[in-house]
Design a protein around this motif. Sequence first.
Motif, PDB file in Angstrom:
ATOM      1  N   ARG A 157       6.549  14.521  -2.838  1.00 51.89           N
ATOM      2  CA  ARG A 157       6.012  13.305  -2.227  1.00 51.89           C
ATOM      3  C   ARG A 157       4.500  13.243  -2.356  1.00 51.89           C
ATOM      4  NH1 ARG A 157      10.649  12.880  -2.009  1.00 51.89           N
ATOM      5  NH2 ARG A 157      10.045  11.984  -4.009  1.00 51.89           N
ATOM      6  N   LEU A 158       3.843  14.374  -2.099  1.00 49.84           N
ATOM      7  CA  LEU A 158       2.383  14.403  -2.158  1.00 49.84           C
ATOM      8  C   LEU A 158       1.886  14.132  -3.566  1.00 49.84           C
ATOM      9  CD1 LEU A 158       1.347  17.324   0.178  1.00 49.84           C
ATOM     10  CD2 LEU A 158       0.440  15.017   0.237  1.00 49.84           C
ATOM     11  N   ARG A 159       2.592  14.700  -4.541  1.00 47.16           N
ATOM     12  CA  ARG A 159       2.169  14.504  -5.925  1.00 47.16           C
ATOM     13  C   ARG A 159       2.264  13.031  -6.302  1.00 47.16           C
ATOM     14  NH1 ARG A 159       5.192  18.020 -10.251  1.00 47.16           N
ATOM     15  NH2 ARG A 159       6.680  16.387  -9.757  1.00 47.16           N
ATOM     16  N   GLU A 160       3.381  12.408  -5.923  1.00 47.05           N
ATOM     17  CA  GLU A 160       3.542  10.965  -6.198  1.00 47.05           C
ATOM     18  C   GLU A 160       2.477  10.164  -5.463  1.00 47.05           C
ATOM     19  OE1 GLU A 160       7.443   9.982  -4.795  1.00 47.05           O
ATOM     20  OE2 GLU A 160       8.393  11.370  -6.213  1.00 47.05           O
ATOM     21  N   ALA A 161       2.288  10.503  -4.179  1.00 44.87           N
ATOM     22  CA  ALA A 161       1.342   9.752  -3.356  1.00 44.87           C
ATOM     23  C   ALA A 161      -0.078   9.865  -3.901  1.00 44.87           C
ATOM     24  CB  ALA A 161       1.393  10.236  -1.910  1.00 44.87           C
ATOM     25  N   VAL A 162      -0.426  11.052  -4.404  1.00 39.06           N
ATOM     26  CA  VAL A 162      -1.767  11.256  -4.970  1.00 39.06           C
ATOM     27  C   VAL A 162      -1.941  10.401  -6.222  1.00 39.06           C
ATOM     28  CG1 VAL A 162      -3.209  12.926  -6.211  1.00 39.06           C
ATOM     29  CG2 VAL A 162      -2.275  13.497  -3.979  1.00 39.06           C
ATOM     30  N   GLN A 163      -0.931  10.412  -7.085  1.00 36.63           N
ATOM     31  CA  GLN A 163      -1.009   9.606  -8.302  1.00 36.63           C
ATOM     32  C   GLN A 163      -1.116   8.121  -7.943  1.00 36.63           C
ATOM     33  OE1 GLN A 163       2.504  10.941 -10.321  1.00 36.63           O
ATOM     34  NE2 GLN A 163       1.443  12.654 -11.305  1.00 36.63           N
ATOM     35  N   PHE A 164      -0.315   7.727  -6.981  1.00 28.33           N
ATOM     36  CA  PHE A 164      -0.308   6.341  -6.538  1.00 28.33           C
ATOM     37  C   PHE A 164      -1.675   5.976  -5.942  1.00 28.33           C
ATOM     38  CE2 PHE A 164       0.452   3.145  -3.219  1.00 28.33           C
ATOM     39  CZ  PHE A 164       1.100   2.169  -3.965  1.00 28.33           C
ATOM     40  N   ALA A 165      -2.165   6.838  -5.061  1.00 22.39           N
ATOM     41  CA  ALA A 165      -3.438   6.566  -4.383  1.00 22.39           C
ATOM     42  C   ALA A 165      -4.585   6.517  -5.380  1.00 22.39           C
ATOM     43  CB  ALA A 165      -3.704   7.624  -3.327  1.00 22.39           C
ATOM     44  N   ARG A 166      -4.539   7.401  -6.364  1.00 21.68           N
ATOM     45  CA  ARG A 166      -5.629   7.425  -7.342  1.00 21.68           C
ATOM     46  C   ARG A 166      -5.629   6.178  -8.221  1.00 21.68           C
ATOM     47  NH1 ARG A 166      -8.708  11.635  -8.093  1.00 21.68           N
ATOM     48  NH2 ARG A 166      -9.054  11.311 -10.307  1.00 21.68           N
ATOM     49  N   SER A 167      -4.432   5.632  -8.488  1.00 19.86           N
ATOM     50  CA  SER A 167      -4.416   4.439  -9.337  1.00 19.86           C
ATOM     51  C   SER A 167      -4.580   3.153  -8.539  1.00 19.86           C
ATOM     52  CB  SER A 167      -3.129   4.394 -10.154  1.00 19.86           C
ATOM     53  OG  SER A 167      -2.020   4.479  -9.293  1.00 19.86           O
ATOM     54  N   ASN A 168      -4.081   3.124  -7.290  1.00 22.25           N
ATOM     55  CA  ASN A 168      -4.102   1.857  -6.539  1.00 22.25           C
ATOM     56  C   ASN A 168      -5.085   1.769  -5.398  1.00 22.25           C
ATOM     57  OD1 ASN A 168      -2.027   1.294  -8.165  1.00 22.25           O
ATOM     58  ND2 ASN A 168      -0.436   1.410  -6.613  1.00 22.25           N
ATOM     59  N   ASN A 169      -5.178   2.843  -4.628  1.00 19.32           N
ATOM     60  CA  ASN A 169      -5.876   2.700  -3.360  1.00 19.32           C
ATOM     61  C   ASN A 169      -7.353   3.042  -3.424  1.00 19.32           C
ATOM     62  OD1 ASN A 169      -3.295   2.279  -2.687  1.00 19.32           O
ATOM     63  ND2 ASN A 169      -3.212   3.745  -1.008  1.00 19.32           N
ATOM     64  N   ARG A 170      -7.953   2.955  -4.577  1.00 17.23           N
ATOM     65  CA  ARG A 170      -9.381   3.258  -4.617  1.00 17.23           C
ATOM     66  C   ARG A 170     -10.135   2.241  -3.783  1.00 17.23           C
ATOM     67  NH1 ARG A 170     -11.168   7.064  -7.373  1.00 17.23           N
ATOM     68  NH2 ARG A 170     -10.078   7.956  -9.138  1.00 17.23           N
ATOM     69  N   PRO A 171     -11.049   2.696  -2.955  1.00 15.21           N
ATOM     70  CA  PRO A 171     -11.869   1.736  -2.219  1.00 15.21           C
ATOM     71  C   PRO A 171     -12.639   0.877  -3.209  1.00 15.21           C
ATOM     72  CG  PRO A 171     -12.160   3.940  -1.353  1.00 15.21           C
ATOM     73  CD  PRO A 171     -11.321   4.077  -2.581  1.00 15.21           C
ATOM     74  N   MET A 172     -12.900  -0.360  -2.840  1.00 15.28           N
ATOM     75  CA  MET A 172     -13.478  -1.325  -3.772  1.00 15.28           C
ATOM     76  C   MET A 172     -14.784  -0.872  -4.423  1.00 15.28           C
ATOM     77  SD  MET A 172     -11.177  -3.324  -4.167  1.00 15.28           S
ATOM     78  CE  MET A 172     -11.904  -4.320  -5.472  1.00 15.28           C
ATOM     79  N   GLU A 173     -15.642  -0.144  -3.685  1.00 17.97           N
ATOM     80  CA  GLU A 173     -16.944   0.202  -4.267  1.00 17.97           C
ATOM     81  C   GLU A 173     -16.779   0.991  -5.567  1.00 17.97           C
ATOM     82  OE1 GLU A 173     -16.809   2.313  -0.606  1.00 17.97           O
ATOM     83  OE2 GLU A 173     -15.816   0.381  -0.936  1.00 17.97           O
ATOM     84  N   LEU A 174     -15.667   1.708  -5.662  1.00 15.95           N
ATOM     85  CA  LEU A 174     -15.515   2.582  -6.817  1.00 15.95           C
ATOM     86  C   LEU A 174     -15.051   1.842  -8.063  1.00 15.95           C
ATOM     87  CD1 LEU A 174     -14.056   5.865  -5.372  1.00 15.95           C
ATOM     88  CD2 LEU A 174     -16.372   5.351  -6.079  1.00 15.95           C
TER      89      LEU A 174
END
Length: 191
Positions: A157-174
């Motif tokens: 779950r963590l591995r999926e969530a990390v991949q997901f977060a890295r592709s989608n949930n980046r804060p806008m400034e980045l």
Amino acid sequence: MPPQAQPPLGSSPAQATDELFFEGIAKHSANFGTYMWWVGVCILGGGIAFGLLQIEALKDKPMWLLALIGTPMLLWAYLQHITTRYKISRRRVEFQKGVITRRLDSLELWRVLDVRYEQSVLDRIFDNAKITLIGTDQTHPSLLLYGLPNHRYLFERLREAVQFARSNNRPMELAPGAHDGGAEVFGHHHH
């Protein structure tokens, strides 16, 4: 239909944003080494006490107290263990620790570069595993989650969530040019 619109199986769309994977403390077997160490100290103390009691002058002294030498530390190790709580969700890992003073730390998953999974021979016996989150942050370069139940599931779950977060949930400034007039530049090319 875009695949993102699909909520993960077994969860309502509302939960999909921050699904909770685990909340609680690690298994006591994860602390087995520490517990055994202090039990060993007690046994050693008992042995020394037994030896000292053979000495005539010390026969009626409370030498048995030596057998309790490791007890406070055993208790302390236990208290430290049960006061370290983890809360692992799709977005972040939070952990609070401290018997006397509480400290709450959290690591956002979009800051995590990699998730590693390790099991030693002893870990296999006790059904434990080390999950290490390697972060981009200098202050928390890595975070070790050890002895959590359902570690294999948690790791996946963590591995999926990390991949997901890295592709989608980046804060806008980045996101480069997301809102510093990138769109207008395109507009000018059409003239």
